[in-house]
Design a protein around this motif. Sequence first.
Motif, PDB file in Angstrom:
ATOM      1  N   GLU A  14       0.820  -1.217   0.000  1.00  0.00           N
ATOM      2  CA  GLU A  14       0.000   0.000   0.000  1.00  0.00           C
ATOM      3  C   GLU A  14       0.849   1.260   0.000  1.00  0.00           C
ATOM      4  O   GLU A  14       0.416   2.300  -0.485  1.00  0.00           O
ATOM      5  N   SER A  17       1.426   1.978  -3.727  1.00  0.00           N
ATOM      6  CA  SER A  17       0.260   2.580  -4.379  1.00  0.00           C
ATOM      7  C   SER A  17       0.003   3.978  -3.814  1.00  0.00           C
ATOM      8  O   SER A  17      -0.431   4.876  -4.535  1.00  0.00           O
ATOM      9  N   GLY A  18       0.312   4.176  -2.538  1.00  0.00           N
ATOM     10  CA  GLY A  18       0.162   5.501  -1.928  1.00  0.00           C
ATOM     11  C   GLY A  18       1.098   6.516  -2.554  1.00  0.00           C
ATOM     12  O   GLY A  18       0.735   7.682  -2.738  1.00  0.00           O
ATOM     13  N   GLN A  21      -0.429   7.487  -5.786  1.00  0.00           N
ATOM     14  CA  GLN A  21      -1.586   8.342  -5.515  1.00  0.00           C
ATOM     15  C   GLN A  21      -1.144   9.763  -5.183  1.00  0.00           C
ATOM     16  O   GLN A  21      -1.696  10.724  -5.705  1.00  0.00           O
ATOM     17  N   ARG A  22      -0.125   9.902  -4.345  1.00  0.00           N
ATOM     18  CA  ARG A  22       0.344  11.241  -3.952  1.00  0.00           C
ATOM     19  C   ARG A  22       0.867  12.030  -5.144  1.00  0.00           C
ATOM     20  O   ARG A  22       0.565  13.214  -5.283  1.00  0.00           O
ATOM     21  N   GLU A  25      -2.119  13.094  -7.278  1.00  0.00           N
ATOM     22  CA  GLU A  25      -2.941  14.121  -6.617  1.00  0.00           C
ATOM     23  C   GLU A  25      -2.293  15.506  -6.692  1.00  0.00           C
ATOM     24  O   GLU A  25      -2.988  16.513  -6.700  1.00  0.00           O
ATOM     25  N   LYS A  28      -3.769  17.305  -9.698  1.00  0.00           N
ATOM     26  CA  LYS A  28      -5.222  17.146  -9.860  1.00  0.00           C
ATOM     27  C   LYS A  28      -5.849  18.275 -10.677  1.00  0.00           C
ATOM     28  O   LYS A  28      -6.961  18.139 -11.153  1.00  0.00           O
ATOM     29  N   ASN A  33      -9.412  12.149 -13.008  1.00  0.00           N
ATOM     30  CA  ASN A  33      -9.476  11.127 -11.967  1.00  0.00           C
ATOM     31  C   ASN A  33      -8.499  10.016 -12.305  1.00  0.00           C
ATOM     32  O   ASN A  33      -7.941   9.976 -13.402  1.00  0.00           O
ATOM     33  N   ASP A  35      -7.446   5.643 -11.121  1.00  0.00           N
ATOM     34  CA  ASP A  35      -7.788   4.422 -10.409  1.00  0.00           C
ATOM     35  C   ASP A  35      -6.515   3.593 -10.269  1.00  0.00           C
ATOM     36  O   ASP A  35      -5.853   3.319 -11.270  1.00  0.00           O
ATOM     37  N   ILE A  36      -6.187   3.236  -9.041  1.00  0.00           N
ATOM     38  CA  ILE A  36      -4.983   2.454  -8.773  1.00  0.00           C
ATOM     39  C   ILE A  36      -5.397   1.087  -8.246  1.00  0.00           C
ATOM     40  O   ILE A  36      -6.134   0.994  -7.268  1.00  0.00           O
ATOM     41  N   VAL A  43      -2.587   1.123 -13.153  1.00  0.00           N
ATOM     42  CA  VAL A  43      -3.011   2.491 -12.871  1.00  0.00           C
ATOM     43  C   VAL A  43      -3.689   3.030 -14.126  1.00  0.00           C
ATOM     44  O   VAL A  43      -3.144   2.935 -15.223  1.00  0.00           O
TER      45      VAL A  43
END
Length: 71
Positions: A14, A17-18, A21-22, A25, A28, A33, A35-36, A43
């Motif tokens: 995780e 994946s985090g 995501q960071r 983001e 953004k 949008n 999706d991971i 991704v």
Amino acid sequence: MAQVHQYKVTMTCEGCSGAVQRVLEKHKDRIENFDISLKDQQVKVKTNLSAEDVLELIKKTGKAVEYVSSS
């Protein structure tokens, strides 16, 4: 018009994946949008950015990443 770009990203936990995501983001304002899927090592990113631009963003995490497709 925004496209969905798909990538194969080597993520083992995780935290991995985090990290992805960071970094997504942080952009953004240019990414609609994303999706991971840690399970599928996948991704998907919906954006007006080029597939190459998104690839470079994900590479900043230090994870192995390869472009798969766009739709």
